[in-house]
Design an enzyme around this catalytic site. Structure first.
Site, PDB file in Angstrom:
ATOM      1  N   PHE A  12       0.830  -1.208   0.000  1.00  0.00           N
ATOM      2  CA  PHE A  12       0.000   0.000   0.000  1.00  0.00           C
ATOM      3  C   PHE A  12       0.877   1.276   0.000  1.00  0.00           C
ATOM      4  O   PHE A  12       0.895   2.027  -0.988  1.00  0.00           O
ATOM      5  CB  PHE A  12      -0.937  -0.073   1.212  1.00  0.00           C
ATOM      6  CG  PHE A  12      -1.571   1.213   1.629  1.00  0.00           C
ATOM      7  CD1 PHE A  12      -2.217   2.035   0.708  1.00  0.00           C
ATOM      8  CD2 PHE A  12      -1.532   1.613   2.968  1.00  0.00           C
ATOM      9  CE1 PHE A  12      -2.812   3.229   1.110  1.00  0.00           C
ATOM     10  CE2 PHE A  12      -2.121   2.792   3.372  1.00  0.00           C
ATOM     11  CZ  PHE A  12      -2.750   3.608   2.448  1.00  0.00           C
ATOM     12  N   THR A  36       1.930  -9.490   1.169  1.00  0.00           N
ATOM     13  CA  THR A  36       0.695  -8.689   1.177  1.00  0.00           C
ATOM     14  C   THR A  36       0.668  -7.686   0.024  1.00  0.00           C
ATOM     15  O   THR A  36      -0.367  -7.083  -0.234  1.00  0.00           O
ATOM     16  CB  THR A  36       0.542  -7.911   2.504  1.00  0.00           C
ATOM     17  OG1 THR A  36       1.731  -7.156   2.733  1.00  0.00           O
ATOM     18  CG2 THR A  36       0.315  -8.861   3.664  1.00  0.00           C
ATOM     19  N   GLY A  37       1.808  -7.505  -0.624  1.00  0.00           N
ATOM     20  CA  GLY A  37       1.863  -6.588  -1.761  1.00  0.00           C
ATOM     21  C   GLY A  37       1.351  -7.266  -3.012  1.00  0.00           C
ATOM     22  O   GLY A  37       1.288  -8.497  -3.079  1.00  0.00           O
ATOM     23  N   VAL A  58      13.352  -9.923   2.374  1.00  0.00           N
ATOM     24  CA  VAL A  58      14.392  -9.164   3.106  1.00  0.00           C
ATOM     25  C   VAL A  58      15.034  -9.967   4.236  1.00  0.00           C
ATOM     26  O   VAL A  58      16.038  -9.542   4.801  1.00  0.00           O
ATOM     27  CB  VAL A  58      13.855  -7.827   3.692  1.00  0.00           C
ATOM     28  CG1 VAL A  58      13.544  -6.825   2.600  1.00  0.00           C
ATOM     29  CG2 VAL A  58      12.670  -8.055   4.622  1.00  0.00           C
ATOM     30  N   LEU A  72      10.412  -0.602   4.014  1.00  0.00           N
ATOM     31  CA  LEU A  72       8.979  -0.708   4.322  1.00  0.00           C
ATOM     32  C   LEU A  72       8.512  -2.156   4.428  1.00  0.00           C
ATOM     33  O   LEU A  72       7.343  -2.394   4.765  1.00  0.00           O
ATOM     34  CB  LEU A  72       8.151  -0.001   3.233  1.00  0.00           C
ATOM     35  CG  LEU A  72       7.850   1.500   3.418  1.00  0.00           C
ATOM     36  CD1 LEU A  72       9.110   2.308   3.562  1.00  0.00           C
ATOM     37  CD2 LEU A  72       7.015   2.020   2.248  1.00  0.00           C
ATOM     38  N   THR A  91      11.025 -10.793   9.658  1.00  0.00           N
ATOM     39  CA  THR A  91      11.036  -9.752   8.631  1.00  0.00           C
ATOM     40  C   THR A  91      11.512  -8.431   9.225  1.00  0.00           C
ATOM     41  O   THR A  91      12.357  -7.748   8.636  1.00  0.00           O
ATOM     42  CB  THR A  91       9.617  -9.595   8.026  1.00  0.00           C
ATOM     43  OG1 THR A  91       9.303 -10.796   7.314  1.00  0.00           O
ATOM     44  CG2 THR A  91       9.530  -8.417   7.086  1.00  0.00           C
ATOM     45  N   LYS A 104      25.335   0.173   5.107  1.00  0.00           N
ATOM     46  CA  LYS A 104      26.708   0.376   5.581  1.00  0.00           C
ATOM     47  C   LYS A 104      27.708   0.116   4.450  1.00  0.00           C
ATOM     48  O   LYS A 104      28.624   0.893   4.214  1.00  0.00           O
ATOM     49  CB  LYS A 104      26.945  -0.582   6.757  1.00  0.00           C
ATOM     50  CG  LYS A 104      28.322  -0.539   7.350  1.00  0.00           C
ATOM     51  CD  LYS A 104      28.423  -1.564   8.481  1.00  0.00           C
ATOM     52  CE  LYS A 104      29.882  -1.918   8.719  1.00  0.00           C
ATOM     53  NZ  LYS A 104      30.009  -3.085   9.588  1.00  0.00           N
ATOM     54  N   TYR A 144       4.677  -7.787  15.986  1.00  0.00           N
ATOM     55  CA  TYR A 144       4.787  -6.557  15.192  1.00  0.00           C
ATOM     56  C   TYR A 144       5.424  -5.436  16.014  1.00  0.00           C
ATOM     57  O   TYR A 144       6.426  -4.843  15.605  1.00  0.00           O
ATOM     58  CB  TYR A 144       3.390  -6.150  14.727  1.00  0.00           C
ATOM     59  CG  TYR A 144       3.348  -4.944  13.809  1.00  0.00           C
ATOM     60  CD1 TYR A 144       3.768  -5.041  12.491  1.00  0.00           C
ATOM     61  CD2 TYR A 144       2.869  -3.720  14.265  1.00  0.00           C
ATOM     62  CE1 TYR A 144       3.718  -3.938  11.643  1.00  0.00           C
ATOM     63  CE2 TYR A 144       2.810  -2.618  13.420  1.00  0.00           C
ATOM     64  CZ  TYR A 144       3.231  -2.730  12.115  1.00  0.00           C
ATOM     65  OH  TYR A 144       3.179  -1.639  11.271  1.00  0.00           O
ATOM     66  N   TYR A 158      23.452   0.817  14.642  1.00  0.00           N
ATOM     67  CA  TYR A 158      24.265   0.951  13.420  1.00  0.00           C
ATOM     68  C   TYR A 158      24.689   2.407  13.230  1.00  0.00           C
ATOM     69  O   TYR A 158      25.773   2.683  12.712  1.00  0.00           O
ATOM     70  CB  TYR A 158      23.493   0.470  12.181  1.00  0.00           C
ATOM     71  CG  TYR A 158      23.703  -0.987  11.865  1.00  0.00           C
ATOM     72  CD1 TYR A 158      23.036  -1.979  12.565  1.00  0.00           C
ATOM     73  CD2 TYR A 158      24.582  -1.387  10.859  1.00  0.00           C
ATOM     74  CE1 TYR A 158      23.224  -3.325  12.276  1.00  0.00           C
ATOM     75  CE2 TYR A 158      24.783  -2.730  10.555  1.00  0.00           C
ATOM     76  CZ  TYR A 158      24.099  -3.690  11.273  1.00  0.00           C
ATOM     77  OH  TYR A 158      24.292  -5.022  10.985  1.00  0.00           O
TER      78      TYR A 158
END
Ligand code: NAD
Ligand code: UDP
Length: 314
Positions: A12, A36-37, A58, A72, A91, A104, A144, A158
């Site tokens: 979204f 979900t995309g 990812v 995202l 994730t 990095k 989440y 980082y």
């Protein structure tokens, strides 16, 4: 002109962001595992020679030559992030480690899509970035909330340890075209239910509040945060619209706009559902000079028009 990686780019928010970056003249790599995309969210961009679509998760590392990363990738609705809670944590956490490692290595600036959920069920109102939150570490929303909190920790570490150039956006509830029609988030759910003449499922008594931001405003805020410079630019920034509504008011607004004869039915309030949520926007105003512009009535109409065209046809 930047060479930009958008993880979760076919979701979204990501699809709107890819669109706006292309309009800006940037080169965009949209990376997604399509959990979900949906391809159709970005299929109109595929012909653009500055746009590339990569299927990747990812949780696994990847090497790409970019100078900006918007991270995202993560399911955002409770229904989807609770579907496979362990994967949601992976994730957020592995995704952050992999993208920070990439940033990095190639010296890219990286922005994390964090969330108002880091404040949990807040005991302070409105929520400013200095509030540490009130989060249940072992409940159904924890995968989440805590995943996003660890991601923020990794971003700050980082930054401190490796001088990675970071930005952290704490995004509040956002709505608009291309929300997944079955992802269970309140605005999309109520619109789809109203258009189909189904019952409007109001959780609890509907007195809980949220503050809803239209997607175009949010994307403007994200891009402003990515490009802001200065000594405080690495700090978390709330992005949202501070106009607060009860969920009952949202249901009534959707019924009035659509002219639907759907009934409102009460369902139990989900475990750990936050009672109140509203962003303190002082930092965003000071750092970015940004505030949401689209009024709820206007945003709701644009969203309902889109759902009328898209969803009902499916
Ligand atoms: P969305 O579910 O539409 O988009 C998430 C995207 O990430 C999807 O395209 C999905 O396929 C992809 N994805 C999920 N897991 C992945 C993985 N392991 N590897 C690669 N891609 C993966 O949700 P959204 O509303 O667009 O949210 C985007 C981001 O913004 C999320 O990180 C979310 O937590 C954050 N956010 C959104 C809101 C909101 O109200 N929309 C509020 C706060 C934070
Ligand atoms: N909600 C509701 N009916 C629905 C979906 C959601 O009453 O069909 C409520 C939900 O319990 C919460 C609010 O609306 O109080 C916002 O829910 P959403 O999942 O959109 O966002 P979040 O809770 O993650 O802020």
């Amino acid at each position: 002109m930047h060479r930009v990686l958008v993880t979760g780019g076919s979701g979204f928010l990501g699809s709107h962001l890819c669109e706006r970056l292309l309009e800006n003249g940037d080169e965009v790599i949209c990376l997604d595992n399509f959990f979900t995309g949906r391809r159709k969210n970005v299929e109109h961009l595929v012909g653009n020679r500055r746009f590339e679509l990569v299927r990747h998760d990812v949780v696994e590392p990847i090497l790409l030559e970019v100078d900006r990363i918007y991270n995202l990738a993560c399911p955002a609705s409770p229904v989807h992030y609770q579907y496979n809670a362990v994967k949601t944590v992976k994730t957020s956490v592995m995704g952050a480690i992999n993208m920070l490692g990439l940033a990095k290595r190639v010296k890219a600036r990286i922005l994390q899509a964090s969330t108002s959920e880091v404040y949990g069920d807040p005991e302070r109102h409105p929520q400013s970035e200095s509030y540490w939150g009130h989060v249940n570490p072992i409940g159904p929303r924890s995968c989440y909330d805590e995943g996003k909190r660890v991601a923020e920790t990794l971003f700050m570490d980082y930054h401190r340890q490796n001088a990675v150039d970071i930005r952290i956006a704490r995004i509040f509830n956002t709505y608009g075209p291309r929300m997944h029609p079955s992802d269970g988030r309140v605005v999309s759910n109520f619109i789809v239910q109203a258009l189909r003449g189904e019952d409007i499922t109001l959780h609890g008594d509907g007195s809980q509040t949220r503050s809803f931001c239209y997607v175009d405003d949010l994307v403007t805020g994200l891009m402003a945060l990515m490009e802001v410079e200065g000594p405080d630019a690495h700090l978390p920034v709330n992005l949202g619209n501070p106009v607060e509504s009860t969920i009952l008011e949202i249901a009534q607004a959707v019924l009035a706009l659509t002219g639907s004869s759907s009934r409102i039915v009460l369902e139990p309030l989900p475990v750990d559902d936050p009672h109140r949520r509203c962003p303190d926007m002082a930092r965003a105003q000071r750092l970015l000079g940004w505030s949401a512009q689209v009024a709820w009535a206007d945003g709701l109409k644009r969203t309902a028009d889109w759902f009328r065209r898209e969803t009902i046809l499916e």
